[in-house]
Structures are given as structure tokens and as C-alpha cells.
Scaffold this active site. Structure first.
Site, PDB file in Angstrom:
ATOM      1  N   ASN A   7     -96.264  82.084 100.755  1.00 19.54           N
ATOM      2  CA  ASN A   7     -95.633  83.048  99.864  1.00 19.54           C
ATOM      3  C   ASN A   7     -95.450  82.395  98.489  1.00 19.54           C
ATOM      4  O   ASN A   7     -94.733  81.405  98.358  1.00 19.54           O
ATOM      5  CB  ASN A   7     -94.287  83.464 100.474  1.00 19.54           C
ATOM      6  CG  ASN A   7     -93.570  84.462  99.613  1.00 19.54           C
ATOM      7  OD1 ASN A   7     -93.527  84.309  98.391  1.00 19.54           O
ATOM      8  ND2 ASN A   7     -92.994  85.485 100.214  1.00 19.54           N
ATOM      9  N   HIS A  10     -92.293  82.427  94.227  1.00 19.76           N
ATOM     10  CA  HIS A  10     -91.468  81.581  93.351  1.00 19.76           C
ATOM     11  C   HIS A  10     -92.218  81.056  92.135  1.00 19.76           C
ATOM     12  O   HIS A  10     -91.590  80.676  91.146  1.00 19.76           O
ATOM     13  CB  HIS A  10     -90.855  80.427  94.139  1.00 19.76           C
ATOM     14  CG  HIS A  10     -89.804  80.895  95.100  1.00 19.76           C
ATOM     15  ND1 HIS A  10     -88.720  81.648  94.705  1.00 19.76           N
ATOM     16  CD2 HIS A  10     -89.686  80.741  96.431  1.00 19.76           C
ATOM     17  CE1 HIS A  10     -87.983  81.933  95.765  1.00 19.76           C
ATOM     18  NE2 HIS A  10     -88.548  81.397  96.829  1.00 19.76           N
ATOM     19  N   ARG A  18     -89.075  82.234  81.670  1.00 17.21           N
ATOM     20  CA  ARG A  18     -89.358  82.089  80.249  1.00 17.21           C
ATOM     21  C   ARG A  18     -90.108  83.280  79.659  1.00 17.21           C
ATOM     22  O   ARG A  18     -90.424  83.284  78.479  1.00 17.21           O
ATOM     23  CB  ARG A  18     -90.188  80.812  80.016  1.00 17.21           C
ATOM     24  CG  ARG A  18     -89.383  79.539  80.027  1.00 17.21           C
ATOM     25  CD  ARG A  18     -88.543  79.467  78.752  1.00 17.21           C
ATOM     26  NE  ARG A  18     -87.605  78.384  78.808  1.00 17.21           N
ATOM     27  CZ  ARG A  18     -87.816  77.193  78.250  1.00 17.21           C
ATOM     28  NH1 ARG A  18     -88.941  76.928  77.651  1.00 17.21           N
ATOM     29  NH2 ARG A  18     -86.889  76.263  78.326  1.00 17.21           N
ATOM     30  N   HIS A  43     -94.385  89.408  97.329  1.00 22.75           N
ATOM     31  CA  HIS A  43     -93.427  90.501  97.523  1.00 22.75           C
ATOM     32  C   HIS A  43     -93.303  91.270  96.211  1.00 22.75           C
ATOM     33  O   HIS A  43     -92.781  90.741  95.230  1.00 22.75           O
ATOM     34  CB  HIS A  43     -92.080  89.892  97.936  1.00 22.75           C
ATOM     35  CG  HIS A  43     -91.048  90.912  98.311  1.00 22.75           C
ATOM     36  ND1 HIS A  43     -89.823  90.575  98.833  1.00 22.75           N
ATOM     37  CD2 HIS A  43     -91.037  92.259  98.235  1.00 22.75           C
ATOM     38  CE1 HIS A  43     -89.121  91.675  99.067  1.00 22.75           C
ATOM     39  NE2 HIS A  43     -89.834  92.710  98.707  1.00 22.75           N
ATOM     40  N   ARG A  45     -91.309  93.578  94.494  1.00 22.57           N
ATOM     41  CA  ARG A  45     -89.984  94.200  94.611  1.00 22.57           C
ATOM     42  C   ARG A  45     -89.870  95.415  93.708  1.00 22.57           C
ATOM     43  O   ARG A  45     -90.524  95.504  92.681  1.00 22.57           O
ATOM     44  CB  ARG A  45     -88.906  93.196  94.205  1.00 22.57           C
ATOM     45  CG  ARG A  45     -88.713  92.116  95.211  1.00 22.57           C
ATOM     46  CD  ARG A  45     -87.562  91.213  94.807  1.00 22.57           C
ATOM     47  NE  ARG A  45     -87.211  90.352  95.907  1.00 22.57           N
ATOM     48  CZ  ARG A  45     -86.316  90.660  96.838  1.00 22.57           C
ATOM     49  NH1 ARG A  45     -85.649  91.787  96.782  1.00 22.57           N
ATOM     50  NH2 ARG A  45     -86.068  89.835  97.819  1.00 22.57           N
ATOM     51  N   ARG A  49     -88.692  91.641  90.153  1.00 21.28           N
ATOM     52  CA  ARG A  49     -87.962  90.423  89.799  1.00 21.28           C
ATOM     53  C   ARG A  49     -88.902  89.218  89.653  1.00 21.28           C
ATOM     54  O   ARG A  49     -88.690  88.337  88.849  1.00 21.28           O
ATOM     55  CB  ARG A  49     -86.946  90.166  90.918  1.00 21.28           C
ATOM     56  CG  ARG A  49     -85.943  89.126  90.653  1.00 21.28           C
ATOM     57  CD  ARG A  49     -85.100  88.873  91.885  1.00 21.28           C
ATOM     58  NE  ARG A  49     -84.504  90.080  92.460  1.00 21.28           N
ATOM     59  CZ  ARG A  49     -83.956  90.135  93.680  1.00 21.28           C
ATOM     60  NH1 ARG A  49     -83.924  89.050  94.442  1.00 21.28           N
ATOM     61  NH2 ARG A  49     -83.442  91.243  94.150  1.00 21.28           N
ATOM     62  N   GLU A  70     -95.668  92.037 100.810  1.00 25.39           N
ATOM     63  CA  GLU A  70     -94.339  92.403 101.326  1.00 25.39           C
ATOM     64  C   GLU A  70     -93.778  93.471 100.417  1.00 25.39           C
ATOM     65  O   GLU A  70     -93.866  93.351  99.191  1.00 25.39           O
ATOM     66  CB  GLU A  70     -93.406  91.195 101.302  1.00 25.39           C
ATOM     67  CG  GLU A  70     -93.754  90.148 102.305  1.00 25.39           C
ATOM     68  CD  GLU A  70     -92.882  88.912 102.138  1.00 25.39           C
ATOM     69  OE1 GLU A  70     -92.010  88.896 101.256  1.00 25.39           O
ATOM     70  OE2 GLU A  70     -93.100  87.969 102.886  1.00 25.39           O
ATOM     71  N   THR A 100     -80.745  95.463 109.387  1.00 26.10           N
ATOM     72  CA  THR A 100     -80.037  95.307 110.655  1.00 26.10           C
ATOM     73  C   THR A 100     -79.058  94.148 110.512  1.00 26.10           C
ATOM     74  O   THR A 100     -78.971  93.531 109.450  1.00 26.10           O
ATOM     75  CB  THR A 100     -80.999  94.954 111.797  1.00 26.10           C
ATOM     76  OG1 THR A 100     -81.718  93.794 111.419  1.00 26.10           O
ATOM     77  CG2 THR A 100     -81.938  96.069 112.106  1.00 26.10           C
ATOM     78  N   THR A 101     -78.395  93.829 111.616  1.00 31.64           N
ATOM     79  CA  THR A 101     -77.367  92.789 111.568  1.00 31.64           C
ATOM     80  C   THR A 101     -77.861  91.473 110.986  1.00 31.64           C
ATOM     81  O   THR A 101     -77.171  90.837 110.228  1.00 31.64           O
ATOM     82  CB  THR A 101     -76.826  92.521 112.987  1.00 31.64           C
ATOM     83  OG1 THR A 101     -77.940  92.496 113.869  1.00 31.64           O
ATOM     84  CG2 THR A 101     -75.849  93.579 113.411  1.00 31.64           C
ATOM     85  N   GLU A 151     -92.989  90.847 112.082  1.00 35.14           N
ATOM     86  CA  GLU A 151     -92.650  89.498 111.632  1.00 35.14           C
ATOM     87  C   GLU A 151     -91.197  89.266 112.014  1.00 35.14           C
ATOM     88  O   GLU A 151     -90.307  89.985 111.552  1.00 35.14           O
ATOM     89  CB  GLU A 151     -92.843  89.359 110.117  1.00 35.14           C
ATOM     90  CG  GLU A 151     -92.463  87.959 109.624  1.00 35.14           C
ATOM     91  CD  GLU A 151     -92.854  87.701 108.172  1.00 35.14           C
ATOM     92  OE1 GLU A 151     -93.841  88.290 107.680  1.00 35.14           O
ATOM     93  OE2 GLU A 151     -92.158  86.890 107.531  1.00 35.14           O
ATOM     94  N   HIS A 190     -89.139  83.323 107.105  1.00 33.91           N
ATOM     95  CA  HIS A 190     -87.895  83.259 106.321  1.00 33.91           C
ATOM     96  C   HIS A 190     -87.117  81.985 106.660  1.00 33.91           C
ATOM     97  O   HIS A 190     -86.704  81.787 107.800  1.00 33.91           O
ATOM     98  CB  HIS A 190     -86.978  84.473 106.522  1.00 33.91           C
ATOM     99  CG  HIS A 190     -86.013  84.609 105.379  1.00 33.91           C
ATOM    100  ND1 HIS A 190     -86.288  85.322 104.240  1.00 33.91           N
ATOM    101  CD2 HIS A 190     -84.805  84.038 105.173  1.00 33.91           C
ATOM    102  CE1 HIS A 190     -85.274  85.216 103.396  1.00 33.91           C
ATOM    103  NE2 HIS A 190     -84.371  84.441 103.939  1.00 33.91           N
ATOM    104  N   GLY A 191     -86.950  81.164 105.654  1.00 35.11           N
ATOM    105  CA  GLY A 191     -86.155  79.927 105.807  1.00 35.11           C
ATOM    106  C   GLY A 191     -86.851  78.825 106.578  1.00 35.11           C
ATOM    107  O   GLY A 191     -86.222  77.821 106.919  1.00 35.11           O
TER     108      GLY A 191
END
Ligand code: PXP
Length: 245
Positions: A7, A10, A18, A43, A45, A49, A70, A100-101, A151, A190-191
Site C-alpha cells: 500500500n 503514504h 508540501r 486508497h 478516499r 487526503r 481500496e 463494525t466493532t 480482507e 492493517h497494522g
């Protein structure tokens, strides 16, 4: 061996800080490919962003690897995907109500909307994956939308302290099994990072992991090609371990 989707959002976050043209996500994608990435993930968005429409268009026309977009389950973004034709769209929540939770897409709570979005994408020949928490109800609902992939959200596993680590890993193992029993192909993300990837990559039948932050962070020190090949080396170790080598 589990495939690695990198991904590159970033790089766009840094560029946008900038407002100029560097770093260029397209170059990041090429370097990730050189390092052995099996796919490129971005992704788009709703607030643009990081990744912008122009990035997705350029990546689609220049990257040789499968492109995974994504995106939120909204008409605007789905129309864009139907034009650009990524290889895969992964539907992710962007609004609280869609969560979800544990932060995955609430397929159970938004079933009709998601099912319709899946079929609008699949009509165009785009594979669809749903980013969901490792919860049985979400998995069963996901399998009824027509999507072929899920996923599994690994955020809770990545954030777990020593006490909960095993429990969260178990949830992922059980969820992957349930998903496969319901005909779904299983990705995870993720993470995930260089310290926590090994147990996840040993989930039986896992198809692909999508990793962004840790790979791009390491790239600041080592370069992106090396950061990607380091992660691929860990996936190779995990595949050997899973086969008892
Ligand atoms: N998979 C999905 C569905 C995501 O939304 C993200 C974050 O954009 C990732 C994977 C990558 O997460 P990370 O940057 O923590 O590796």
C-alpha cells in the site's frame, strides 16, 4: 507463499504535505515491483487526503502488477472504479456508521447497499474484496454479497498487548477457516509489520497481505525496494514454517 500487496498511500501523504509533486507514487509502485511486490494497493478516499484521482489513472496505465483500489461504498467512488477498472476493489468503511466493532465494514448492517455495489463492480469484471473484522456474522454476510474475497482486519491483533495477542490471533485463524468454508478467498491487512507478520502469514490458505505503513516507514531508511524484499523474505520464512520446513 502468501502474496504481498504494498500500500503506497503514504508516499502521497508525504507529497501532499508540501502540495508539490514529490515523492511520486508511480515511482514508489515501480520500486515496490522491483522489490518483489505482488500487487499495488491504494486508497482513494472521499476527501482525497492522500491518493488523488490522477494517481489511480496513472497507476492503472503504467503498473504491471495487479492494482487493488481500496474505497468506500459510495456511488461516486464506485463510478470512478468502473471507469478506471482496477483488478480488484476492496470496500472499506469511511464513515462511523459503516463500521463494525473492530473497525471493519459492517456488511451485516449495510447488506443491500454492499451487495449492490459488489455487483456493479463485478459487472465490469473487477474482483471485489470486503474489509471486515474477523467476526462470524460479517463473514457469512460477506459470502452472500457475491464478493469472492474478504480482507480480515488485523488491527486488533496488531494492537493487542501480550495478554490478548494469542486470542486475537486465534480469532484470525478461526475467521479465515470460516471464510474459506463459505467459499471466500482470504486476505489480511492493517497494522502488519516486520515483527508481527510471521504468525499471520501462517494462516492456512491465506492468499495475500496488504501492508503499507511499516513498509513505507522502513523505506525511509533502506529504500523501498529493500523494504519490500525484506517483507517478502519474512513471507517466505512463514511459508517454509507452515510447511514444516
Ligand atoms: N488493508 C486495508 C483495507 C487498509 O485500509 C489499510 C490501510 O490503508 C491497509 C491494509 C494497510 O494498513 P497499514 O498501513 O497499517 O499496513
Amino acid at each position: 507463499m502468501v502474496r504481498l500487496g504494498v500500500n503506497i498511500d503514504h508516499t502521497a501523504t508525504l507529497r501532499n504535505a508540501r502540495g508539490g509533486g514529490e515523492p511520486e507514487p508511480l515511482i514508489a509502485a515501480a520500486m515496490a515491483e522491483l522489490g518483489g511486490a505482488d500487487g499495488i494497493t491504494v486508497h482513494l478516499r472521499e476527501d482525497r487526503r492522500h491518493i488523488k484521482d490522477r494517481d489511480v489513472v496513472l497507476l492503472r496505465s503504467s503498473v504491471n502488477l495487479p492494482l487493488n483500489l481500496e474505497m468506500a461504498c459510495t456511488k461516486e467512488i464506485i463510478d470512478i472504479a468502473r471507469n478506471i477498472l482496477p483488478d480488484m476493489c476492496t470496500l472499506v468503511p469511511e464513515k462511523r456508521a459503516e463500521l463494525t466493532t473492530e473497525g471493519g465494514l459492517d456488511v451485516a448492517g449495510n447488506f443491500e447497499k454492499i451487495k449492490k455495489s459488489v455487483s456493479r463492480l463485478m459487472d465490469k469484471g473487477i474482483e471485489v474484496s470486503l474489509f471486515i473484522a474477523p467476526e462470524e456474522e460479517q463473514i457469512i454476510c460477506a459470502s452472500k454479497t457475491g464478493a469472492k474475497f474478504v480482507e480480515l482486519h488485523t488491527g486488533a491483533y496488531a494492537d493487542a498487548g501480550v495478554q490478548q495477542h494469542k486470542d486475537e490471533l486465534n480469532k484470525l485463524f478461526i475467521a479465515a477457516q470460516t471464510a474459506q468454508q463459505n467459499g471466500l478467498i482470504v486476505n489480511a491487512g492493517h497494522g502488519l509489520n516486520y515483527r508481527n507478520i510471521l504468525p499471520v502469514a501462517q494462516i492456512k490458505g491465506l492468499y495475500e497481505v496488504n501492508i503499507g505503513h511499516s513498509v513505507i516507514s522502513r523505506a525511509l531508511y533502506t529504500g523501498l525496494t529493500k523494504a519490500v524484499s525484506d517483507m517478502k523474505a519474512l513471507l517466505a520464512i512463514a511459508s517454509g514454517a507452515a510447511q514444516g520446513i
